[in-house]
Motif scaffolding. Structure first.
Motif, short mmCIF file in Angstrom:
data_model
loop_
_atom_site.label_atom_id
_atom_site.label_comp_id
_atom_site.label_asym_id
_atom_site.label_seq_id
_atom_site.Cartn_x
_atom_site.Cartn_y
_atom_site.Cartn_z
N ALA A 119 -21.53 -12.17 0.89
CA ALA A 119 -22.33 -11.43 1.86
C ALA A 119 -23.80 -11.83 1.79
O ALA A 119 -24.46 -11.98 2.83
CB ALA A 119 -22.19 -9.93 1.61
N LEU A 120 -24.32 -12.04 0.59
CA LEU A 120 -25.72 -12.47 0.46
C LEU A 120 -25.92 -13.85 1.07
O LEU A 120 -26.95 -14.11 1.71
CB LEU A 120 -26.13 -12.46 -1.02
CG LEU A 120 -26.43 -11.09 -1.63
CD1 LEU A 120 -26.50 -11.18 -3.15
CD2 LEU A 120 -27.73 -10.53 -1.07
N ASP A 121 -24.96 -14.73 0.88
CA ASP A 121 -25.07 -16.06 1.50
C ASP A 121 -25.12 -15.96 3.02
O ASP A 121 -25.94 -16.63 3.67
CB ASP A 121 -23.88 -16.93 1.07
CG ASP A 121 -24.00 -17.47 -0.34
OD1 ASP A 121 -25.13 -17.57 -0.85
OD2 ASP A 121 -22.96 -17.82 -0.93
N ILE A 122 -24.27 -15.10 3.58
CA ILE A 122 -24.27 -14.92 5.03
C ILE A 122 -25.59 -14.32 5.49
O ILE A 122 -26.20 -14.79 6.47
CB ILE A 122 -23.09 -14.00 5.45
CG1 ILE A 122 -21.75 -14.68 5.17
CG2 ILE A 122 -23.21 -13.62 6.93
CD1 ILE A 122 -20.55 -13.75 5.30
N ALA A 123 -26.05 -13.27 4.80
CA ALA A 123 -27.29 -12.61 5.19
C ALA A 123 -28.48 -13.56 5.10
O ALA A 123 -29.35 -13.56 5.98
CB ALA A 123 -27.52 -11.38 4.31
N LYS A 124 -28.54 -14.35 4.05
CA LYS A 124 -29.66 -15.29 3.89
C LYS A 124 -29.68 -16.32 5.00
O LYS A 124 -30.75 -16.73 5.47
CB LYS A 124 -29.59 -15.96 2.51
CG LYS A 124 -30.00 -15.03 1.36
CD LYS A 124 -29.83 -15.71 0.01
CE LYS A 124 -30.24 -14.80 -1.13
NZ LYS A 124 -31.70 -14.55 -1.17
N ARG A 125 -28.52 -16.75 5.45
CA ARG A 125 -28.48 -17.69 6.57
C ARG A 125 -29.02 -17.06 7.85
O ARG A 125 -29.50 -17.76 8.75
CB ARG A 125 -27.04 -18.19 6.79
CG ARG A 125 -26.55 -19.14 5.72
CD ARG A 125 -25.33 -19.92 6.19
NE ARG A 125 -24.18 -19.07 6.42
CZ ARG A 125 -23.24 -18.79 5.51
NH1 ARG A 125 -23.36 -19.28 4.28
NH2 ARG A 125 -22.21 -18.03 5.81
N GLU A 126 -28.95 -15.72 7.92
CA GLU A 126 -29.45 -14.99 9.09
C GLU A 126 -30.89 -14.51 8.91
O GLU A 126 -31.39 -13.76 9.73
CB GLU A 126 -28.53 -13.80 9.38
CG GLU A 126 -27.11 -14.18 9.77
CD GLU A 126 -27.06 -14.99 11.04
OE1 GLU A 126 -27.81 -14.65 11.98
OE2 GLU A 126 -26.27 -15.96 11.11
N ASP A 150 -28.37 -15.97 -9.94
CA ASP A 150 -29.29 -16.71 -9.10
C ASP A 150 -29.74 -15.91 -7.88
O ASP A 150 -30.76 -16.25 -7.26
CB ASP A 150 -28.66 -18.03 -8.63
CG ASP A 150 -28.60 -19.06 -9.73
OD1 ASP A 150 -29.29 -18.91 -10.75
OD2 ASP A 150 -27.85 -20.06 -9.57
N TYR A 151 -29.02 -14.86 -7.53
CA TYR A 151 -29.34 -14.05 -6.36
C TYR A 151 -30.21 -12.84 -6.72
O TYR A 151 -30.70 -12.16 -5.82
CB TYR A 151 -28.06 -13.54 -5.70
CG TYR A 151 -27.18 -14.63 -5.14
CD1 TYR A 151 -27.18 -14.93 -3.78
CD2 TYR A 151 -26.33 -15.36 -5.96
CE1 TYR A 151 -26.36 -15.92 -3.25
CE2 TYR A 151 -25.51 -16.36 -5.45
CZ TYR A 151 -25.53 -16.63 -4.10
OH TYR A 151 -24.72 -17.62 -3.59
N ILE A 152 -30.38 -12.57 -8.02
CA ILE A 152 -31.02 -11.34 -8.47
C ILE A 152 -32.48 -11.58 -8.81
O ILE A 152 -32.82 -12.50 -9.56
CB ILE A 152 -30.28 -10.75 -9.70
CG1 ILE A 152 -28.79 -10.57 -9.40
CG2 ILE A 152 -30.92 -9.44 -10.13
CD1 ILE A 152 -28.50 -9.73 -8.19
#
Length: 310
Positions: A119-126, A150-152
């Motif tokens: 979900a974070l990967d999708i959100a970051k692309r947006e 790596d996301y925190i």
């Protein structure tokens, strides 16, 4: 590899195929969230002006007998929450940023780590850009936590106790005391510097359990020896049992003064300490409501509500 097929995401290592049945966390492989919205009751740097954008995940690797969130942790058998896809979870993250959230605050997400990463990967692309807070009991498996590190930006971890007897009484698992130090050591290695103005590092919470002041003093000594130069401390003194559980007397003036003196003696001066004399609202959230918290503390995210009532 689907990490839900033989789940080893938490220290319970139940190795359940969560695509077929629920693990000890009491959740399947489908992401389920209890609430999403702005919350203004966190520590000030995390809350900001408008609030922290919190996502409360259902289920929990721990089943603490005095958990305030027992409706959603599974401790009382309720089945509260909304199943969402990873795309919907990403949209909730984006919506919280549009709401004006200071941070994205992921609460008890351990058993959904693979899906949260997607979900974070999708959100970051947006275009998602909020600092990400990992809000956890500290009952983690280092190998699983490393997947999302790596996301925190900020770890908001509990260190409930370092005593196995205290852990057995208040955390539901005596082994909590042996699990937490390797987790803290790993997080210290990954994030050795805490600068909350720059939204990075670790804020370690410790709640003083009733009748366990000696356990807290021991925790403070270990914190001073191993972590005070790396982490900020949030020391909480207002233990509130959930509804239906017997009450406990508030912390005594003598014990509170002992804590203040101990902090000074140990040179622990970065962080926050709850004052038992504060006129804070003492409440237990009700996750059957659209806004589980007092209105002065929280606002539900409109997109989450649209999903809940679709």
């Amino acid at each position: 590899m689907n990490q839900y097929l033989n789940c080893e995401l938490c220290p319970n290592l139940c190795r359940v195929n969560r695509t077929e049945r629920r693990g000890i966390c009491r959740q399947s492989d489908q992401v389920k969230i209890a609430w999403a919205g702005l919350h203004r009751g966190e520590e000030p740097p995390i809350t900001g002006v408008h609030g922290s954008g919190m996502i409360f995940f259902t289920g929990c690797p721990l089943h603490c007998p005095y958990c305030q969130n027992r409706q959603i942790s599974g401790s009382d058998g309720m089945d509260v929450g909304l199943i969402v896809t990873v795309w919907e979870l990403a949209d909730i993250m984006l919506s919280l940023e549009r709401d004006g959230a200071c941070t994205l605050n992921l609460v008890t997400g351990t058993h959904f780590i693979p899906s949260i990463i997607d979900a974070l990967d999708i959100a970051k692309r947006e275009g998602f850009s909020l600092p990400v807070v990992w809000n956890s009991s500290g009952y983690e498996r280092v190998e699983a936590l490393s997947l999302i590190d790596d996301y925190i930006d900020i770890y908001l971890l509990d260190c409930k106790t370092l005593s196995s007897s205290t852990a057995s009484r208040f955390c539901g698992r005596a082994e909590y005391a042996s699990v937490i130090l390797p987790v803290l050591d790993a997080v210290k290695a990954w994030h050795p510097v805490t600068d909350l103005e720059k939204m990075k590092g670790t804020l370690l919470r410790h709640l003083v359990f009733p009748g366990e002041i000696a356990s807290t003093i021991e925790f403070l000594r270990v914190f001073a020896q191993r972590y005070k130069d790396n982490f900020y401390l949030s020391l909480m003194t207002q233990f509130v049992p959930p509804k239906g559980e017997p009450g406990f007397p508030p912390i005594s003036d003598e014990d509170y003064d002992l804590l203040v003196d101990t902090l000074e003696d140990l040179g622990i001066d970065d962080g926050f300490m709850q004052d038992p004399g504060d006129d804070d609202i003492l409440w237990i959230p009700d996750f059957t409501r659209d806004v589980p918290f007092p209105s002065s503390f929280a606002d539900a995210d409109p997109y989450f509500l649209s999903l809940k009532h679709r």
